[in-house]
Design a protein around this motif. Sequence first.
Motif, PDB file in Angstrom:
ATOM      1  N   ARG B  35      74.225 -61.677 -19.661  1.00  0.00           N
ATOM      2  CA  ARG B  35      74.304 -60.231 -19.949  1.00  0.00           C
ATOM      3  C   ARG B  35      74.531 -59.973 -21.426  1.00  0.00           C
ATOM      4  O   ARG B  35      74.365 -58.860 -21.898  1.00  0.00           O
ATOM      5  CB  ARG B  35      75.415 -59.593 -19.110  1.00  0.00           C
ATOM      6  N   SER B  36      74.880 -61.013 -22.140  1.00  0.00           N
ATOM      7  CA  SER B  36      75.129 -60.849 -23.572  1.00  0.00           C
ATOM      8  C   SER B  36      73.822 -60.930 -24.375  1.00  0.00           C
ATOM      9  O   SER B  36      73.531 -60.072 -25.196  1.00  0.00           O
ATOM     10  CB  SER B  36      76.115 -61.906 -24.029  1.00  0.00           C
ATOM     11  N   CYS B  37      72.998 -61.968 -24.133  1.00  0.00           N
ATOM     12  CA  CYS B  37      71.753 -62.123 -24.916  1.00  0.00           C
ATOM     13  C   CYS B  37      70.507 -61.842 -24.078  1.00  0.00           C
ATOM     14  O   CYS B  37      69.384 -61.913 -24.579  1.00  0.00           O
ATOM     15  CB  CYS B  37      71.671 -63.525 -25.532  1.00  0.00           C
ATOM     16  N   ASN B  38      70.699 -61.551 -22.776  1.00  0.00           N
ATOM     17  CA  ASN B  38      69.617 -61.156 -21.867  1.00  0.00           C
ATOM     18  C   ASN B  38      68.649 -62.302 -21.547  1.00  0.00           C
ATOM     19  O   ASN B  38      67.565 -62.073 -21.028  1.00  0.00           O
ATOM     20  CB  ASN B  38      68.841 -59.953 -22.429  1.00  0.00           C
ATOM     21  N   GLU B  39      69.018 -63.539 -21.861  1.00  0.00           N
ATOM     22  CA  GLU B  39      68.138 -64.688 -21.577  1.00  0.00           C
ATOM     23  C   GLU B  39      68.435 -65.263 -20.186  1.00  0.00           C
ATOM     24  O   GLU B  39      69.566 -65.227 -19.706  1.00  0.00           O
ATOM     25  CB  GLU B  39      68.350 -65.783 -22.616  1.00  0.00           C
ATOM     26  N   LEU B  40      67.376 -65.808 -19.584  1.00  0.00           N
ATOM     27  CA  LEU B  40      67.532 -66.578 -18.346  1.00  0.00           C
ATOM     28  C   LEU B  40      67.625 -68.053 -18.710  1.00  0.00           C
ATOM     29  O   LEU B  40      66.953 -68.507 -19.638  1.00  0.00           O
ATOM     30  CB  LEU B  40      66.314 -66.379 -17.446  1.00  0.00           C
ATOM     31  N   GLN B  59      69.723 -63.280 -11.548  1.00  0.00           N
ATOM     32  CA  GLN B  59      68.543 -62.434 -11.387  1.00  0.00           C
ATOM     33  C   GLN B  59      67.658 -63.059 -10.305  1.00  0.00           C
ATOM     34  O   GLN B  59      67.271 -64.224 -10.411  1.00  0.00           O
ATOM     35  CB  GLN B  59      67.768 -62.341 -12.703  1.00  0.00           C
ATOM     36  N   THR B  60      67.368 -62.255  -9.273  1.00  0.00           N
ATOM     37  CA  THR B  60      66.430 -62.723  -8.260  1.00  0.00           C
ATOM     38  C   THR B  60      65.023 -62.569  -8.831  1.00  0.00           C
ATOM     39  O   THR B  60      64.586 -61.455  -9.118  1.00  0.00           O
ATOM     40  CB  THR B  60      66.567 -61.913  -6.959  1.00  0.00           C
ATOM     41  N   VAL B  61      64.349 -63.703  -9.036  1.00  0.00           N
ATOM     42  CA  VAL B  61      63.027 -63.650  -9.673  1.00  0.00           C
ATOM     43  C   VAL B  61      61.933 -63.552  -8.609  1.00  0.00           C
ATOM     44  O   VAL B  61      62.192 -63.712  -7.410  1.00  0.00           O
ATOM     45  CB  VAL B  61      62.796 -64.867 -10.606  1.00  0.00           C
ATOM     46  N   SER B  62      60.708 -63.331  -9.082  1.00  0.00           N
ATOM     47  CA  SER B  62      59.596 -63.086  -8.160  1.00  0.00           C
ATOM     48  C   SER B  62      59.235 -64.328  -7.346  1.00  0.00           C
ATOM     49  O   SER B  62      58.634 -64.235  -6.280  1.00  0.00           O
ATOM     50  CB  SER B  62      58.366 -62.650  -8.955  1.00  0.00           C
ATOM     51  N   GLY B  63      59.569 -65.496  -7.886  1.00  0.00           N
ATOM     52  CA  GLY B  63      59.168 -66.740  -7.211  1.00  0.00           C
ATOM     53  C   GLY B  63      57.744 -67.131  -7.543  1.00  0.00           C
ATOM     54  O   GLY B  63      57.229 -68.121  -7.027  1.00  0.00           O
ATOM     55  N   LYS B  64      57.111 -66.354  -8.423  1.00  0.00           N
ATOM     56  CA  LYS B  64      55.737 -66.682  -8.834  1.00  0.00           C
ATOM     57  C   LYS B  64      55.769 -67.467 -10.142  1.00  0.00           C
ATOM     58  O   LYS B  64      56.577 -67.193 -11.032  1.00  0.00           O
ATOM     59  CB  LYS B  64      54.922 -65.394  -9.043  1.00  0.00           C
ATOM     60  N   GLY B  65      54.864 -68.417 -10.262  1.00  0.00           N
ATOM     61  CA  GLY B  65      54.813 -69.202 -11.489  1.00  0.00           C
ATOM     62  C   GLY B  65      53.522 -69.983 -11.587  1.00  0.00           C
ATOM     63  O   GLY B  65      52.621 -69.841 -10.745  1.00  0.00           O
ATOM     64  N   THR B  66      53.440 -70.806 -12.645  1.00  0.00           N
ATOM     65  CA  THR B  66      52.271 -71.668 -12.820  1.00  0.00           C
ATOM     66  C   THR B  66      52.747 -73.104 -13.031  1.00  0.00           C
ATOM     67  O   THR B  66      53.833 -73.334 -13.561  1.00  0.00           O
ATOM     68  CB  THR B  66      51.418 -71.259 -14.042  1.00  0.00           C
ATOM     69  N   LEU B  87      58.120 -70.175 -14.479  1.00  0.00           N
ATOM     70  CA  LEU B  87      58.244 -68.929 -13.728  1.00  0.00           C
ATOM     71  C   LEU B  87      57.673 -67.761 -14.534  1.00  0.00           C
ATOM     72  O   LEU B  87      57.696 -67.773 -15.768  1.00  0.00           O
ATOM     73  CB  LEU B  87      59.725 -68.654 -13.422  1.00  0.00           C
ATOM     74  N   GLU B  88      57.196 -66.775 -13.821  1.00  0.00           N
ATOM     75  CA  GLU B  88      56.694 -65.548 -14.473  1.00  0.00           C
ATOM     76  C   GLU B  88      57.720 -64.966 -15.430  1.00  0.00           C
ATOM     77  O   GLU B  88      57.384 -64.424 -16.480  1.00  0.00           O
ATOM     78  CB  GLU B  88      56.408 -64.477 -13.405  1.00  0.00           C
ATOM     79  N   GLU B  89      58.998 -65.126 -15.061  1.00  0.00           N
ATOM     80  CA  GLU B  89      60.077 -64.542 -15.859  1.00  0.00           C
ATOM     81  C   GLU B  89      60.469 -65.419 -17.043  1.00  0.00           C
ATOM     82  O   GLU B  89      61.343 -65.037 -17.824  1.00  0.00           O
ATOM     83  CB  GLU B  89      61.287 -64.297 -14.955  1.00  0.00           C
ATOM     84  N   GLY B  90      59.872 -66.607 -17.195  1.00  0.00           N
ATOM     85  CA  GLY B  90      60.116 -67.389 -18.404  1.00  0.00           C
ATOM     86  C   GLY B  90      60.524 -68.838 -18.238  1.00  0.00           C
ATOM     87  O   GLY B  90      59.804 -69.740 -18.679  1.00  0.00           O
ATOM     88  N   PRO B  91      61.676 -69.107 -17.619  1.00  0.00           N
ATOM     89  CA  PRO B  91      62.137 -70.499 -17.583  1.00  0.00           C
ATOM     90  C   PRO B  91      61.207 -71.411 -16.775  1.00  0.00           C
ATOM     91  O   PRO B  91      60.532 -70.960 -15.851  1.00  0.00           O
ATOM     92  CB  PRO B  91      63.501 -70.410 -16.881  1.00  0.00           C
ATOM     93  N   THR B  92      61.182 -72.678 -17.172  1.00  0.00           N
ATOM     94  CA  THR B  92      60.438 -73.696 -16.442  1.00  0.00           C
ATOM     95  C   THR B  92      61.431 -74.501 -15.622  1.00  0.00           C
ATOM     96  O   THR B  92      62.465 -74.936 -16.145  1.00  0.00           O
ATOM     97  CB  THR B  92      59.691 -74.605 -17.432  1.00  0.00           C
TER      98      THR B  92
END
Lengths: 387, 132
Positions: B35-40, B59-66, B87-92
Amino acid sequence: MSIRGKAYVAGIAEHPVRKATDLSIMQIVSDLVTWALDDAGLEPEMVDGFFCDSEMPGLGVLSAAEYLGLNNLVHMDNTDPGGSAYPMHVSHAAQAIATGKCKVAVAVLAGRPRAAGKGADPVPDFGIPELAFEHPYSSMVLNQYAMVAMRHMHEFGLTSEQLAWVKVAASHHAQHNEHAMLRDLVTVEDVVNSPMISDPLHRLDCCVVSDGGGAVVVVAPEIAKTLKRPPVVVRGAGEAVKHLDGGRVDLTYSAARKSGQVAFEEAGVTPADIKYASIYDSFTITVVQQLEDLGFCEPGKGGAFVADGNLIAGVGKLPVNTDGGGLCSNHPNNRGGMTKVLEAVRQLRGEAHPKVQVPNCDLAVAQAMGGWLGSRHASGTLILERE
Amino acid sequence: MTTELPTLPNPEITPSVAHFWEAAGEGKLDIRHCRSCNELHHYPRSFCPFCYSDDLDWQTVSGKGTVYSFSVMRRAPVPFAIAYVTLEEGPTILSHIVRIDLDDIAIGQKVQVAFADTQDDGPKVPVFEAAS
Ligand SMILES: [Zn+2]
């Protein structure tokens, strides 16, 4: 402050055993330390610095110091990021010598996983914070390196045939090493037709599992001057860590990029000046990745660089692992960094096998990788020079 | 041949981030959010490795990724595909690709999360399958 010119590699030893059925780890250690001190022309009572990894039986250096009867130790170091530890031990010994903490340092690696029937992967320890998120997926040494190779193929067009050339070169060298585990020449076809283990790595893309070890003696310049062996001086060193960075994963480079940069900067030389390179070869991909990261070729061009015999002594531009490396000769205790230092010293002394000796070899690099190339790993780079 | 949903080795639940497996048991992929830097970040920690804040939620993510990279362990008794999935939201994140022909997996392939049982009544863990 630099370690350049501040310490010399005075003695080396590699254990000829590859399966230590009848040898304890401590017997291997005492053999190695005896031989390395003999090679240097030094007595055990002169040893005041001792370096080993965390797999040495006992607490750090304690049991080894007692077993070896070392009574004059005033410096010790158990730096242990896996197979990359040993170039770091030489570097740390040089640092200790440069700052007057010791004058005669011995670093030793020994183990017998093959005789003990152990694999290459550590026993699960859930105190390790990432393990709960990796153990369910059977993440291991093999498939972590394989994923780097797979990404490299996707991103840069690396081929299985190019990877195979690393093994072919190792086999060309190993045929001349009477202690090598695998002395038969292999071809690119042999490698790509060997069973697929973890795609894209075939059985012959993987190193041997062996017992044994090695030792190296590092001394202060005033002591080196009194010795009869060809003087090999520490010219530069670097070390670095790379990890998954909270999920910001990038498998296209390794920690060798940073450790190499630091080492070459300290040495004041470039990859083009290097006559011989020991490059950690746990797998064929490990060599390709480190050659790129050290700057022997451009990023992504490692596959083309290793192809067509370019790593074979007397054939290619950069002779690599002229002892046969971990792929064919020796990977003692699943840690390849020590043998990388040893063959670099042999080359600089002109004591490699005549069939693989690099002419006028005055500058060499010993490069090692520890851990998992696809996740967290450390890299140690050491640049040595014949004076 | 299409692989089945596997039963995987049991992780030892890390108490400070036990929520990760509780969410997986409810069919949600929850990623640690600062919540401080908004990063996952992943794997989840009790503090943010990017800014060292301990003001974190999930954060519950979409579950979609590549698929970022993968490797099929052919010599295992039951061959399996380990993979890094971005993940679509960023982290691998490290996982498996399941319910798929192992010869059909490719880098860049779209995948979506599923949840696999673990041995000895362990918690469910996220795996990925081809996106529908
Ligand atoms: Zn943060």
